[in-house]
Design a protein around this motif. Structure first.
Motif, PDB file in Angstrom:
ATOM      1  N   LEU A   1       0.624  -1.459   0.383  1.00  0.00           N
ATOM      2  CA  LEU A   1      -0.173  -0.151   0.171  1.00  0.00           C
ATOM      3  C   LEU A   1       0.972   1.001   0.026  1.00  0.00           C
ATOM      4  CD1 LEU A   1      -2.924  -1.077   2.474  1.00  0.00           C
ATOM      5  CD2 LEU A   1      -2.143  -0.907  -0.155  1.00  0.00           C
ATOM      6  N   PHE A   2       0.723   2.298  -1.375  1.00  0.00           N
ATOM      7  CA  PHE A   2       1.685   2.833  -1.596  1.00  0.00           C
ATOM      8  C   PHE A   2       0.925   4.415  -1.328  1.00  0.00           C
ATOM      9  CE2 PHE A   2       3.990   0.155  -3.644  1.00  0.00           C
ATOM     10  CZ  PHE A   2       4.837   0.318  -4.223  1.00  0.00           C
ATOM     11  N   ASP A   3       1.580   5.125  -0.180  1.00  0.00           N
ATOM     12  CA  ASP A   3       1.381   6.932  -0.218  1.00  0.00           C
ATOM     13  C   ASP A   3       1.503   6.898  -1.465  1.00  0.00           C
ATOM     14  OD1 ASP A   3       0.920   9.611   0.697  1.00  0.00           O
ATOM     15  OD2 ASP A   3       2.413   9.314   1.085  1.00  0.00           O
ATOM     16  N   CYS A   4       0.334   8.410  -2.627  1.00  0.00           N
ATOM     17  CA  CYS A   4       0.963   8.888  -3.282  1.00  0.00           C
ATOM     18  C   CYS A   4       1.988   9.949  -3.247  1.00  0.00           C
ATOM     19  CB  CYS A   4      -0.072   9.427  -3.860  1.00  0.00           C
ATOM     20  SG  CYS A   4       0.238   9.893  -5.243  1.00  0.00           S
ATOM     21  N   ASP A   5       1.994  11.035  -2.963  1.00  0.00           N
ATOM     22  CA  ASP A   5       2.649  12.416  -2.841  1.00  0.00           C
ATOM     23  C   ASP A   5       3.563  12.511  -1.740  1.00  0.00           C
ATOM     24  OD1 ASP A   5       0.792  14.367  -4.061  1.00  0.00           O
ATOM     25  OD2 ASP A   5      -0.529  14.157  -2.237  1.00  0.00           O
ATOM     26  N   GLY A   6       4.238  12.460  -2.248  1.00  0.00           N
ATOM     27  CA  GLY A   6       6.343  12.688  -1.255  1.00  0.00           C
ATOM     28  C   GLY A   6       6.822  10.925  -1.654  1.00  0.00           C
ATOM     29  N   THR A   7       6.108   9.797  -2.056  1.00  0.00           N
ATOM     30  CA  THR A   7       6.388   8.706  -1.720  1.00  0.00           C
ATOM     31  C   THR A   7       6.650   8.249  -2.991  1.00  0.00           C
ATOM     32  OG1 THR A   7       5.455   8.091  -0.177  1.00  0.00           O
ATOM     33  CG2 THR A   7       5.606   5.671  -1.345  1.00  0.00           C
ATOM     34  N   LEU A   8       5.139   8.234  -4.154  1.00  0.00           N
ATOM     35  CA  LEU A   8       5.793   8.368  -5.659  1.00  0.00           C
ATOM     36  C   LEU A   8       6.073   9.254  -6.743  1.00  0.00           C
ATOM     37  CD1 LEU A   8       2.080   5.509  -5.730  1.00  0.00           C
ATOM     38  CD2 LEU A   8       4.447   4.693  -5.100  1.00  0.00           C
ATOM     39  N   VAL A   9       5.280  10.521  -6.438  1.00  0.00           N
ATOM     40  CA  VAL A   9       5.600  11.112  -7.202  1.00  0.00           C
ATOM     41  C   VAL A   9       6.373  12.793  -6.474  1.00  0.00           C
ATOM     42  CG1 VAL A   9       3.847  10.793  -8.576  1.00  0.00           C
ATOM     43  CG2 VAL A   9       3.207  11.476  -6.896  1.00  0.00           C
ATOM     44  N   ASP A  10       7.282  13.509  -7.475  1.00  0.00           N
ATOM     45  CA  ASP A  10       7.035  14.364  -5.874  1.00  0.00           C
ATOM     46  C   ASP A  10       6.745  15.958  -6.099  1.00  0.00           C
ATOM     47  OD1 ASP A  10       9.462  16.035  -4.038  1.00  0.00           O
ATOM     48  OD2 ASP A  10      10.397  16.703  -6.761  1.00  0.00           O
TER      49      ASP A  10
END
Length: 226
Positions: A8-17
């Motif tokens: 389970l991935f967070d999005c902002d700051g984890t996948l994308v800048d």
């Protein structure tokens, strides 16, 4: 943990800048309605928090703002941010390589942000095909990190027990939420000089390290093996 069943991935700051863009737009929007705010405030104090929680805290410090004025300001902010995501958003280093390496494990995005923003971010960076419709927004679930309910909601819909899920999150609010949910948690700590990984979480400094950590978790013996 045995082999992780779900990531389970967070999005902002984890996948994308996206956080620098968000912080910049928030600073413009909030300051304009009388809530003094600079981009560094988001990165230093409020990173990963729900927007309305940030607004609430600023109003406690600086005074109430008319709700309709706030609503209009937020709408303009999100519209400007959506435009910038299309043209300026980038992946964080190592994300695509990590997702390719771990593609065999079911995975989803779990974010405090609106689903429209999640989708826009994934589309802008070419990640939509990695996650499909496995997107879980605090606004859709009506619960937000640091409450564990959002991660628990995502695990349930994905069909896995929390203890079989690994959450990957860069923000302390997200790490605490996943820990409270009973998940294995990997903290993408990109600011180790100013941020301490909470006890119980596994720290990495970049996404290139993620596949190795997941492989290590997969090989960890279970209690029954002792």
């Amino acid at each position: 943990m045995t082999t992780p069943h779900c990531l389970l991935f967070d999005c902002d700051g984890t996948l994308v800048d996206s956080e620098p863009l968000l912080a910049d737009e928030m600073a413009t929007s909030l300051t304009a309605v009388g809530l003094p705010f600079v981009a560094e405030d988001y990165m230093g104090e409020f990173r990963g928090a729900r927007f309305m929680n940030i607004v609430g805290e600023l109003q406690r410090r600086h005074g109430e703002v008319d709700p309709e004025r706030l609503k209009a300001s937020e709408a303009r902010m999100r519209s400007r941010l959506a435009e910038r995501l299309v043209s300026e958003l980038t992946l964080l280093p190592g994300v695509r390589e990590a997702l390719d390496s771990l593609a065999r494990i079911p995975h989803a995005v779990v974010s405090n942000g609106p689903e429209t923003k999640i989708r826009a971010s994934l589309e802008a960076t070419g990640l939509s095909d990695y996650f499909g419709d496995h997107l879980f927004s605090g606004y859709s679930a009506q619960c937000w990190k640091p409450d564990p309910c959002l991660y628990l909601h995502a695990a349930t819909i994905m069909g896995y027990e929390a203890r079989h899920c690994v959450a990957i999150d860069d923000a302390i609010v997200g790490v605490k939420a996943a820990l409270a949910a009973g998940m294995t948690v990997i903290h993408l700590n990109r600011f180790p000089d100013v941020e301490t990984t909470p006890a119980g979480a596994i720290a990495i400094s970049n996404m290139h390290q993620l596949p190795t950590v997941i492989e290590h978790l997969s090989r960890r013996p279970t209690a029954a093996a002792h």
